[in-house]
Write a protein that holds these residues in place. Structure first.
Motif, PDB file in Angstrom:
ATOM      1  N   GLY A 177       0.811  -1.214   0.000  1.00  0.00           N
ATOM      2  CA  GLY A 177       0.000   0.000   0.000  1.00  0.00           C
ATOM      3  C   GLY A 177       0.842   1.261   0.000  1.00  0.00           C
ATOM      4  N   VAL A 178       1.927   1.263   0.782  1.00  0.00           N
ATOM      5  CA  VAL A 178       2.816   2.430   0.827  1.00  0.00           C
ATOM      6  C   VAL A 178       3.524   2.613  -0.507  1.00  0.00           C
ATOM      7  CG1 VAL A 178       4.838   3.424   1.955  1.00  0.00           C
ATOM      8  CG2 VAL A 178       3.123   2.228   3.315  1.00  0.00           C
ATOM      9  N   ALA A 179       3.968   1.501  -1.111  1.00  0.00           N
ATOM     10  CA  ALA A 179       4.631   1.597  -2.415  1.00  0.00           C
ATOM     11  C   ALA A 179       3.688   2.183  -3.453  1.00  0.00           C
ATOM     12  CB  ALA A 179       5.116   0.213  -2.849  1.00  0.00           C
ATOM     13  N   MET A 180       2.419   1.785  -3.427  1.00  0.00           N
ATOM     14  CA  MET A 180       1.446   2.336  -4.371  1.00  0.00           C
ATOM     15  C   MET A 180       1.189   3.812  -4.079  1.00  0.00           C
ATOM     16  SD  MET A 180      -2.456   1.104  -5.310  1.00  0.00           S
ATOM     17  CE  MET A 180      -1.902  -0.474  -5.946  1.00  0.00           C
ATOM     18  N   LEU A 181       1.084   4.182  -2.810  1.00  0.00           N
ATOM     19  CA  LEU A 181       0.859   5.587  -2.461  1.00  0.00           C
ATOM     20  C   LEU A 181       1.986   6.464  -2.988  1.00  0.00           C
ATOM     21  CD1 LEU A 181      -0.463   7.135   0.772  1.00  0.00           C
ATOM     22  CD2 LEU A 181       1.825   7.774   0.063  1.00  0.00           C
ATOM     23  N   PRO A 345       5.872  -8.194  -7.947  1.00  0.00           N
ATOM     24  CA  PRO A 345       6.025  -6.829  -8.485  1.00  0.00           C
ATOM     25  C   PRO A 345       5.122  -6.565  -9.679  1.00  0.00           C
ATOM     26  CG  PRO A 345       8.161  -7.828  -8.047  1.00  0.00           C
ATOM     27  CD  PRO A 345       7.157  -8.910  -7.888  1.00  0.00           C
ATOM     28  N   LYS A 346       4.903  -7.577 -10.512  1.00  0.00           N
ATOM     29  CA  LYS A 346       4.048  -7.392 -11.680  1.00  0.00           C
ATOM     30  C   LYS A 346       2.601  -7.156 -11.257  1.00  0.00           C
ATOM     31  CE  LYS A 346       6.905 -10.117 -14.849  1.00  0.00           C
ATOM     32  NZ  LYS A 346       6.943 -11.292 -15.761  1.00  0.00           N
ATOM     33  N   ILE A 347       2.145  -7.898 -10.253  1.00  0.00           N
ATOM     34  CA  ILE A 347       0.769  -7.716  -9.774  1.00  0.00           C
ATOM     35  C   ILE A 347       0.620  -6.369  -9.099  1.00  0.00           C
ATOM     36  CG2 ILE A 347      -0.923  -8.560  -8.091  1.00  0.00           C
ATOM     37  CD1 ILE A 347      -0.058 -11.380  -8.745  1.00  0.00           C
ATOM     38  N   LEU A 348       1.624  -5.975  -8.298  1.00  0.00           N
ATOM     39  CA  LEU A 348       1.567  -4.669  -7.647  1.00  0.00           C
ATOM     40  C   LEU A 348       1.552  -3.546  -8.684  1.00  0.00           C
ATOM     41  CD1 LEU A 348       1.616  -2.938  -5.098  1.00  0.00           C
ATOM     42  CD2 LEU A 348       4.110  -3.171  -5.047  1.00  0.00           C
ATOM     43  N   THR A 349       2.361  -3.687  -9.732  1.00  0.00           N
ATOM     44  CA  THR A 349       2.371  -2.691 -10.803  1.00  0.00           C
ATOM     45  C   THR A 349       1.027  -2.663 -11.522  1.00  0.00           C
ATOM     46  OG1 THR A 349       4.748  -3.015 -11.107  1.00  0.00           O
ATOM     47  CG2 THR A 349       3.551  -1.959 -12.902  1.00  0.00           C
ATOM     48  N   ARG A 350       0.465  -3.831 -11.798  1.00  0.00           N
ATOM     49  CA  ARG A 350      -0.840  -3.888 -12.466  1.00  0.00           C
ATOM     50  C   ARG A 350      -1.924  -3.237 -11.631  1.00  0.00           C
ATOM     51  NH1 ARG A 350      -3.569  -9.417 -11.910  1.00  0.00           N
ATOM     52  NH2 ARG A 350      -3.949  -8.400  -9.895  1.00  0.00           N
ATOM     53  N   ASN A 351      -1.951  -3.545 -10.330  1.00  0.00           N
ATOM     54  CA  ASN A 351      -2.960  -2.944  -9.457  1.00  0.00           C
ATOM     55  C   ASN A 351      -2.773  -1.433  -9.344  1.00  0.00           C
ATOM     56  OD1 ASN A 351      -4.082  -5.449  -9.020  1.00  0.00           O
ATOM     57  ND2 ASN A 351      -3.036  -5.791  -7.068  1.00  0.00           N
ATOM     58  N   ILE A 384       4.091   3.690 -15.348  1.00  0.00           N
ATOM     59  CA  ILE A 384       4.423   3.280 -13.986  1.00  0.00           C
ATOM     60  C   ILE A 384       5.783   2.580 -13.998  1.00  0.00           C
ATOM     61  CG2 ILE A 384       3.706   1.811 -12.062  1.00  0.00           C
ATOM     62  CD1 ILE A 384       0.822   2.212 -13.081  1.00  0.00           C
ATOM     63  N   GLN A 385       6.634   2.924 -13.071  1.00  0.00           N
ATOM     64  CA  GLN A 385       7.995   2.394 -13.030  1.00  0.00           C
ATOM     65  C   GLN A 385       8.058   1.190 -12.089  1.00  0.00           C
ATOM     66  OE1 GLN A 385      10.590   5.644 -12.002  1.00  0.00           O
ATOM     67  NE2 GLN A 385      10.167   6.774 -13.885  1.00  0.00           N
ATOM     68  N   GLN A 386       8.009   0.012 -12.693  1.00  0.00           N
ATOM     69  CA  GLN A 386       8.012  -1.212 -11.899  1.00  0.00           C
ATOM     70  C   GLN A 386       9.317  -1.381 -11.137  1.00  0.00           C
ATOM     71  OE1 GLN A 386       6.614  -4.835 -13.790  1.00  0.00           O
ATOM     72  NE2 GLN A 386       8.087  -6.070 -12.637  1.00  0.00           N
ATOM     73  N   GLU A 387      10.431  -1.061 -11.753  1.00  0.00           N
ATOM     74  CA  GLU A 387      11.720  -1.217 -11.076  1.00  0.00           C
ATOM     75  C   GLU A 387      11.796  -0.326  -9.846  1.00  0.00           C
ATOM     76  OE1 GLU A 387      14.906  -0.608 -13.760  1.00  0.00           O
ATOM     77  OE2 GLU A 387      14.483  -2.390 -14.979  1.00  0.00           O
ATOM     78  N   GLN A 388      11.269   0.887  -9.964  1.00  0.00           N
ATOM     79  CA  GLN A 388      11.296   1.787  -8.814  1.00  0.00           C
ATOM     80  C   GLN A 388      10.392   1.270  -7.699  1.00  0.00           C
ATOM     81  OE1 GLN A 388      11.334   6.006  -9.553  1.00  0.00           O
ATOM     82  NE2 GLN A 388       9.945   6.415  -7.844  1.00  0.00           N
ATOM     83  N   MET A 389       9.247   0.711  -8.061  1.00  0.00           N
ATOM     84  CA  MET A 389       8.354   0.157  -7.047  1.00  0.00           C
ATOM     85  C   MET A 389       8.996  -1.052  -6.363  1.00  0.00           C
ATOM     86  SD  MET A 389       4.511   0.526  -8.630  1.00  0.00           S
ATOM     87  CE  MET A 389       3.801   0.276  -7.002  1.00  0.00           C
ATOM     88  N   GLU A 390       9.734  -1.848  -7.137  1.00  0.00           N
ATOM     89  CA  GLU A 390      10.464  -2.964  -6.534  1.00  0.00           C
ATOM     90  C   GLU A 390      11.514  -2.462  -5.554  1.00  0.00           C
ATOM     91  OE1 GLU A 390      11.603  -6.546  -8.776  1.00  0.00           O
ATOM     92  OE2 GLU A 390      10.837  -5.499 -10.538  1.00  0.00           O
ATOM     93  N   SER A 391      12.203  -1.385  -5.907  1.00  0.00           N
ATOM     94  CA  SER A 391      13.201  -0.816  -5.005  1.00  0.00           C
ATOM     95  C   SER A 391      12.551  -0.312  -3.722  1.00  0.00           C
ATOM     96  CB  SER A 391      13.953   0.324  -5.699  1.00  0.00           C
ATOM     97  OG  SER A 391      14.646  -0.137  -6.844  1.00  0.00           O
ATOM     98  N   VAL A 392      11.395   0.321  -3.857  1.00  0.00           N
ATOM     99  CA  VAL A 392      10.677   0.789  -2.678  1.00  0.00           C
ATOM    100  C   VAL A 392      10.258  -0.383  -1.797  1.00  0.00           C
ATOM    101  CG1 VAL A 392       8.575   1.940  -1.878  1.00  0.00           C
ATOM    102  CG2 VAL A 392       9.884   2.914  -3.766  1.00  0.00           C
ATOM    103  N   MET A 393       9.776  -1.463  -2.423  1.00  0.00           N
ATOM    104  CA  MET A 393       9.389  -2.646  -1.651  1.00  0.00           C
ATOM    105  C   MET A 393      10.598  -3.263  -0.959  1.00  0.00           C
ATOM    106  SD  MET A 393       6.190  -3.315  -1.467  1.00  0.00           S
ATOM    107  CE  MET A 393       6.407  -4.966  -0.822  1.00  0.00           C
ATOM    108  N   ASP A 394      11.739  -3.300  -1.650  1.00  0.00           N
ATOM    109  CA  ASP A 394      12.958  -3.826  -1.030  1.00  0.00           C
ATOM    110  C   ASP A 394      13.335  -2.995   0.194  1.00  0.00           C
ATOM    111  OD1 ASP A 394      13.136  -5.825  -2.899  1.00  0.00           O
ATOM    112  OD2 ASP A 394      14.529  -4.733  -4.198  1.00  0.00           O
ATOM    113  N   TRP A 395      13.223  -1.686   0.066  1.00  0.00           N
ATOM    114  CA  TRP A 395      13.542  -0.803   1.191  1.00  0.00           C
ATOM    115  C   TRP A 395      12.555  -1.012   2.346  1.00  0.00           C
ATOM    116  CZ3 TRP A 395      10.350   3.803   2.077  1.00  0.00           C
ATOM    117  CH2 TRP A 395      10.736   4.505   3.232  1.00  0.00           C
TER     118      TRP A 395
END
Length: 500
Positions: A177-181, A345-351, A384-395
């Motif tokens: 949720g935070v990554a999407m926000l 990450p793909k599902i999070l990006t899709r959502n 939407i930048q999937q790689e950036q969202m993955e980095s945020v999730m990793d953090w």
């Protein structure tokens, strides 16, 4: 969580193997007692990497809520397994198995000679902390035309929860949720940069703390903005509040509401846009609206939007979960890449694309303007930048985010504030202190301790050793007192041997 249930890192620790038997490490890599034995266990041994689990162990998922709800007479420590821990466990298990098939004499001998382990924890005993702060972070994008415009609020709580705070990483709930926000903030900040795409809505982004403690950060934030101030975007014209929760798994999306939106309202328009975007662009996703009335008789609210609904603000929560009772929302099993609990990450990006496309169509009124519903808005440079969202999730998942561990000076809060400041205006922290007169939650310190294991012999070993020493000294004393008799006896025996 009570002070009797801290998570402890260990040099060595035993796990009370006499009361229950863990499964093999190749099966689920988790040693968990059955619910009936929980009160007899003082230590729980977890695998080194929870991401290696084939699936969240159902046995643990059943017992974790019970461990959280009960008061134990002994502390419960959680430790990641290592060679020393496994060695201690194997010795304890072997000792228990040998005593079951041995004779009484063998059991007595084994009891006297077996190795035992004395567990000692360093540090002071846990104490309740009465002045702990919960920190939330907010930022805004002001619409074209001033602050009197309608406001859309986007909310996601950042904290995690589980039976062991230092193991609570909260990947899906609510790192997703935070990554999407943050991604929504980035995308809309670009739209609001140019006058041609600057919309007539204020956008307020709120990363709330204390979400797993009945959304206390949101509750106090609302009190401050609605009751204690005359200038707030929440005061007069809130179009709707969109809460983001558990959005990293599954092929379904659900819009949870406390009251179905009425036709003609902006929240009803958002519901319809979600349905249209999913049907035209993502037919593999199953979408539904879940209506659940707020039950004020329960101690805990189901979803974060209920905090807003209680204050008569139109709100709903988007989640891939159909029910708020899913155990992974409050479990240490909610990790980044565990099979069965994986945040894809793909599902999070899709959502994220579904939510931002529907939200954009509402804000810019694209349906009434005749823009085809299958036209994707966020493409090319605005994608939407999937790689950036993955980095945020990793953090987010690289650190435990239990509310007890995140204070206003933590690096997590400072990084979150910095990240939001890159895209939003007027970013600031909001601090909440527990009410000492009637605290709604209690935090404890000393949640992480070092446990040392010392190899010791049982008390009966000392007794038998003392008897052996006494017998030896007694024999030596008799030999000294009757040395002449012993000498003559030895001479006779030697003469007889020579004669033979």
């Amino acid at each position: 969580m009570s002070s009797g249930n801290p998570y402890a890192t260990c040099n060595q620790a035993d796990i009370m193997a006499s009361t229950w038997t863990p499964r093999s490490s190749s099966e689920d890599l988790l040693c968990v007692p059955p619910p009936s034995e929980v009160r007899r266990v003082s230590r729980v041994l977890l695998c080194k990497s929870l991401s290696l689990l084939s699936a969240p162990p159902q046995q643990f998922m059943e017992i974790e809520p019970e461990m959280l709800a009960m008061e134990t007479i002994v502390p419960v420590y959680f430790a990641e397994e290592d060679d020393d821990l496994l060695s201690i466990y194997e010795q304890t298990q072997a000792a228990s198995a040998s005593q079951g098939s041995a004779s009484a004499a063998e059991v007595l001998l084994h009891t006297a000679t077996a190795n035992g382990f004395q567990m000692v924890t360093s540090g002071a005993q846990s104490k309740a902390v009465s002045d702990w702060l919960i920190t939330s972070v907010e930022g805004r994008l002001t619409g074209l035309g001033g602050e009197d415009l309608p406001t859309i609020v986007v909310v996601a709580h950042y904290d995690s929860f589980g039976v062991a705070p230092w193991l609570s990483h909260g990947a899906d709930s609510n790192g997703s949720g935070v990554a999407m926000l943050l991604e929504l903030a980035r995308l809309f900040s670009r739209l609001y940069t140019y006058k041609r795409t600057h919309a007539g809505y204020n956008l307020l982004f709120f990363a709330s703390g204390g979400g797993k403690f009945n959304y206390q950060g949101t509750k106090r934030w609302l009190e401050d903005n609605l009751d204690h101030t005359d200038s707030s975007l929440l005061q007069d014209n809130v179009a709707f509040v969109l809460c983001l929760d558990t959005l990293g798994r599954g092929n379904s999306l659900h819009l949870h509401v406390s009251k179905p939106p009425k036709e003609g309202t902006l929240q009803h328009a958002f519901l319809k846009e979600l349905e249209l975007v999913i049907a035209s662009q993502f037919p593999e996703v199953r979408f539904s609206m879940v209506h659940k009335k707020i039950n004020l008789a329960e101690d805990m609210l189901a979803w974060e939007h209920e905090r807003f609904a209680i204050r008569r603000l139109p709100a709903f929560t988007v989640s891939h979960l159909e029910s708020h009772r899913d155990g992974l929302r409050k479990s240490i099993m909610d990790v980044r890449s565990a099979a069965g609990a994986r945040v894809d990450p793909k599902i999070l990006t899709r959502n994220t694309r579904i939510v931002v496309e529907a939200l954009t169509r509402v804000i810019y009124n694209l349906t009434e303007k005749g823009v085809p519903v299958d036209l994707q808005i966020f493409t090319e440079q605005m994608q939407i930048q999937q790689e950036q969202m993955e980095s945020v999730m990793d953090w987010l998942t690289s650190q435990p985010r239990a509310a007890q561990l995140v204070d206003k000076d933590s690096t997590f809060i400072n990084t979150l504030e910095y990240y939001m400041s890159r895209y939003l205006k007027d970013v600031k922290q909001h601090h909440v202190k527990a009410d000492k007169r009637d605290p709604e939650f209690v935090f404890y310190d000393q949640l992480k301790q070092v446990m040392n294991a010392y190899r010791v012999k049982p008390a009966i070993f000392d007794l038998l050793l003392a008897l052996c020493i006494a017998a030896y000294l007694g024999v030596a004393y008799v030999a000294v007192q009757h040395f002449s008799l012993l000498f003559r006896l030895v001479q006779r025996l030697s003469l007889k041997s020579k004669q033979q």
